[in-house]
Each structure stands twice: as C-alpha cells, then as structure tokens.
Write an enzyme that holds these catalytic residues in place. Structure first.
Site, PDB file in Angstrom:
ATOM      1  N   ASN A 414     -53.035  42.984-151.712  1.00 21.13           N
ATOM      2  CA  ASN A 414     -53.667  43.730-150.588  1.00 21.13           C
ATOM      3  C   ASN A 414     -55.221  43.877-150.728  1.00 21.13           C
ATOM      4  OD1 ASN A 414     -52.780  45.857-148.415  1.00 21.13           O
ATOM      5  ND2 ASN A 414     -54.596  46.672-149.347  1.00 21.13           N
ATOM      6  N   ASP A 415     -55.645  44.321-151.739  1.00 23.88           N
ATOM      7  CA  ASP A 415     -57.401  44.561-151.946  1.00 23.88           C
ATOM      8  C   ASP A 415     -57.935  43.329-152.014  1.00 23.88           C
ATOM      9  OD1 ASP A 415     -56.757  47.481-151.932  1.00 23.88           O
ATOM     10  OD2 ASP A 415     -56.466  47.335-154.217  1.00 23.88           O
ATOM     11  N   ILE A 416     -57.242  42.364-152.666  1.00 23.48           N
ATOM     12  CA  ILE A 416     -58.069  41.053-153.018  1.00 23.48           C
ATOM     13  C   ILE A 416     -57.921  39.996-151.838  1.00 23.48           C
ATOM     14  CG2 ILE A 416     -57.437  41.054-155.457  1.00 23.48           C
ATOM     15  CD1 ILE A 416     -55.181  39.097-154.834  1.00 23.48           C
ATOM     16  N   VAL A 417     -57.368  40.571-150.581  1.00 19.38           N
ATOM     17  CA  VAL A 417     -57.212  40.001-149.548  1.00 19.38           C
ATOM     18  C   VAL A 417     -57.871  40.638-147.944  1.00 19.38           C
ATOM     19  CG1 VAL A 417     -55.585  38.363-150.065  1.00 19.38           C
ATOM     20  CG2 VAL A 417     -54.959  40.165-148.816  1.00 19.38           C
ATOM     21  N   ALA A 455     -56.358  50.290-154.664  1.00 19.33           N
ATOM     22  CA  ALA A 455     -57.781  50.961-154.585  1.00 19.33           C
ATOM     23  C   ALA A 455     -57.837  52.065-153.488  1.00 19.33           C
ATOM     24  CB  ALA A 455     -58.923  49.770-154.248  1.00 19.33           C
TER      25      ALA A 455
END
Length: 489
Positions: A414-417, A455
């Site tokens: 989720n956060d890394i994209v 996050a």
C-alpha cells in the site's frame, strides 16, 4: 602457545564474519555468507569458552571450579536450545519480530555484563582506571536503550502495541533532560570511590546507585524514543536497533577485554548504521527525522485549495477478469508487500509468474527498499519460493519500466505504491520515493479491504480509472487466480 592459538582463532573468526557480510550483500552469494557466519560463530563460541577454561599460563594453571563448568555448560546448552527452537518455529512473516527480540537480548547482556563487571572484586576504584569505568557506563547506557527500544519494536511489529506514534507534549525536551541526567550521573559514577555506600559515606559517594539510576533512565529513554516512531518507519527502526546492539556488544568487548567481541560488535554496529542510512535515503528522510519520530501522526501541511482528496469509485474485478488481463499482457510486473507475507502467498505467486513466463510473457518482480517490516523482507520471501534472482528488481532498476508495462499486480502493498508521495505536499509521506505503478496500462491490487497501509495514510491509487481491486485473502486470491490461468491457458 595457548594465547597465540586463541589470538589466531579470534582473527580467523573475525575474517569469517567479514566474509559473511560480504556474502550477504548479494542474493547469489547469501547462502555462502550465512555459512561463513555460522562457522565464524562456532569458532568464536568455542574459543571464548576455552579462554575461560584454559589459562594462558599452563605452568600455573588450575582446573576451574565445577560450579564454573556447570554454569558455562548450562548457559551454552540453554542458549543453543532456545536459539534452535526459535529458528525452527519462526515463520517468515514473524522474522522482523524475532530480529527485534534478539536485539533486546544483546542489550540485556551488555547491561548485565557491565553491572557484573563493576561488582568484580578487582574492579576499579575511582581514579585508578577511569577508561574502564567509562567503558562500563557507556556499555550499560547503550545496552539499556537497545533492550527497552527493541522490546517496544517487537510489540509494535507483533501488534501488541499500536503502530501510531506516541507524541507526548515536549517529547524532545524530555529526551534532552534524560540525556543530561545520564551525563550528570556519569560524572557521579566516575568520581565514586566504591561500588556501594558504606556507613560513613553518602549515597552518591558510591557508583552503583548512579549506575542503576542511569540504567532506569536509559530504559525509559529507549521506550519513549521507539514509542514516538510510527509504523511506517519500523523497518528503519529495526535496522537502527541492529546498529545499537552492535555498539552495545563492542562496549561489552571493551569491558571484558575481548578483542573478538569488539570487532564483531563494530561490524554489526557499522553495517546496521550504513543500512539505516541507505533505507532513510530510499525514503527521502534523514536518520534524525526517523529517530525524532512522529511519522504518520500528523496530517501534514494544510492542503492547498482544490487539492485532490483520496475519495472516489472503486472498480472491483473478478479472478477470471484478472486472469484474462494477465494472459493478454506482454509485460507483467508483480509488486509484493507485507500482505503477501502475512498470507504466505509467495509460493502460488511464484507459480503464477512461472506459468506466465512459460507462455512467453515477460514477468518481473519490483521490490521497494522498505517493503514489509524488515530490510530485505520481500527478497527473503521470494528466495524461499525459489524465484529467480534475474527477475527480481529493486525500485531504482524498474521504476522507469512501469510506463511500458501492460499489467502491474500489487499483492498486499500500500504505502510503497502510494502516488500521494509525489502528488500531494500535504501528505505525511510526501517526498518518499515509491514504485510508480500507476503509470502502467492496468493495475490490479490484491487487498483484504479498503484499510490504509501501515503508515496510516490513505492511497488514492485504488480510485484510479486504470486500477482494479481484487479483494480477499492474498493466498486464496492468488490460488484461485492460478487455477483460472491454468483453465484459461
């Protein structure tokens, strides 16, 4: 002769540890690096035990007391059993928690070694060996911070403690006061004339009360510092605690006059610090920003007028639709995340990639430096599933290829994209380098639901016109997808 053999063995173990770190730097040589580390540790343990049992001066040697032999054998046996049980039972998804716990053991060992060393009958009195007292004090300080911080990190990774940072009013002032008190207690400790106060001395004329008070403050400091760090920074925190544990081990080596422990601790401490720097660079943040904490706790700057908010219509897809997309594609990139690790879906994902490659489709994996809960977490999972290293690409290697990719399949990430990192200055993750998956022709996201990432930041990617959502447990979804691909083929 005995001393010479011991020194040569320590040198050999140190070289094996260096070769281990060198081997672990690439996936192709990682297995060999592990072997070097294992051999080096066996040599280190055997020679350290021999140093206790075999004096350097054999002419005046006396056999150790049976009690000493029993305690040593019991400690080695218990440690070996506990380590073997933990290593054999831990799941790959729980590896970050295990690493955090092991860091806490190192910190606790440094604290106990420091206190025990100070209580030795031959321990220094004030003014006789100030350098040794500094070694003890610094070792206990670093060890206490490492121990309590690692326990909190374990709780956050395990889910016992919430990932949201604890931001007390004036937290930086509190940390500064705690550090100043530790320095002041250090002065008292160095000026003390004996470990414990006697009848004619004041309480602070002895060193042990100051040492114990500092230990308590350091434990609280470690707890507060890690509690103030949000979930999005936990991979960096684990790496940073790894560095702390190395310096704690090095300090213990100085206390015990053990060259091998000094070298080993320095290797761990410096490599952990370098890894933390690399990860912070990958997140476009400074190491001090991570240590000071608070990531994901604030909404960021006030959004500009007309700024886009993460809300819209979600397009849900079926397994059959996703299978058709994949079979019709010429190029596919798979982005694994923590959701894949939790579901232990790496093996069916590997089968999907092998099936597509067998049909002439170009398939690669894209790995973000901080994907998962531990540095290299996704790489380990893919290696466990025997995914070829040739098709596993780091973020910098593959980010430019998304625009020419037909389908990107995001599994539990989720956060890394999250495009908010580039598009929305008000976002807490703004400026963090991410995998630019939204540039592909089609994006398929496999998620359990619409919850935000670790996050705590919402992701507008799920509302894009070219994004399809496949909801459900990652393992079940990819298993059904594999069946559909076999049927469709």
């Amino acid at each position: 002769m005995i001393v010479t053999l011991r020194s040569l063995a320590y040198l050999a173990a140190s070289l094996l540890f260096i070769m281990s770190l060198r081997g672990l730097s690439t996936q192709e040589t990682a297995r060999g690096g592990n072997r070097f580390g294992l051999i080096g540790m066996i040599v280190a343990v055997i020679m350290t035990a021999a140093a206790l049992l075999i004096p350097g001066d054999l002419a005046n040697a006396t056999m150790p007391q049976p009690t000493v032999l029993g305690v040593l054998a019991g400690a080695l046996g218990l440690g070996a059993v506990v380590g073997a049980v933990l290593a054999s039972r831990v799941a790959m998804t729980s590896m970050p928690e295990l690493v955090a716990v092991l860091h806490s053991f190192v910190g606790a060992a440094a604290v106990l070694c420091g206190i025990a060393n100070y209580l030795e009958p031959t321990a220094v009195a004030a003014g006789e060996n100030q350098a040794h007292l500094v070694e003890i004090y610094v070792g206990v300080l670093i060890g206490a911070v490492t121990f309590s911080g690692s326990v909190i990190a374990f709780g956050k990774l395990r889910g016992f403690i919430g990932s949201k940072p604890l931001l007390l009013p004036g937290r930086h002032v509190l940390n500064a006061i705690a550090l100043m008190l530790c320095v002041a207690l250090g002065v008292v400790f160095l000026r003390a004339e004996q470990p414990w106060p006697d009848a004619g001395a004041g309480f602070f004329d002895a060193g042990m009360p100051a040492l114990l008070l500092m230990t308590g403050l350091a434990l609280l400091l470690g707890i507060h510092m890690v509690m103030a760090i949000g979930g999005g920074d936990m991979p960096v925190v684990v790496s940073l605690l790894n560095s702390y544990s190395g310096w704690a081990a090095a300090a213990a080596g100085f206390m015990l006059s053990n060259d091998l422990l000094i070298i080993t601790g320095a290797l761990v401490g410096s490599s952990g610090a370098i890894l933390s720097y690399i990860m912070c660079k990958a997140m476009n943040r400074s190491i001090f920003n991570v240590i000071l904490g608070g990531f994901g706790a604030e909404a960021g700057a006030k959004p500009a007028a007309g700024a886009a908010t993460p809300a819209g219509k979600v397009t849900e897809a079926t397994v059959e639709q996703v299978a058709e997309l994949l079979l019709a594609a010429r190029s596919v990139i798979i982005v694994p995340g923590y959701g894949m690790a939790v579901a232990q879906a790496q093996h069916p994902v590997k089968e999907i990639s092998s099936l597509l490659i067998g049909k002439g489709i170009k398939v690669r994996y894209a790995i973000h430096p901080v994907a998962g809960r531990l540095p290299g977490h996704m790489n380990v999972l893919l290696a466990e599933a025997n995914v070829s290293y040739d098709i596993v690409k780091e973020m910098d290697e593959i980010n430019e290829d998304f625009s020419s990719t037909d389908v990107v399949m995001v599994i539990g990430a989720n956060d890394i994209v999250n495009p908010m990192a580039q598009l929305e200055p008000s976002s807490p993750i703004y400026g963090m380098p991410v995998l630019e998956v939204w540039k592909a022709a089609r994006v398929v996201m496999l998620k359990r639901g619409m919850a935000a990432g670790y996050a705590g930041v919402d992701n507008p990617l799920v509302y894009n016109d070219n994004t399809l959502m496949l909801f459900g447990d990652a393992r079940q979804s990819v298993t059904k997808l594999l069946t559909a691909l076999n049927t469709g083929g």
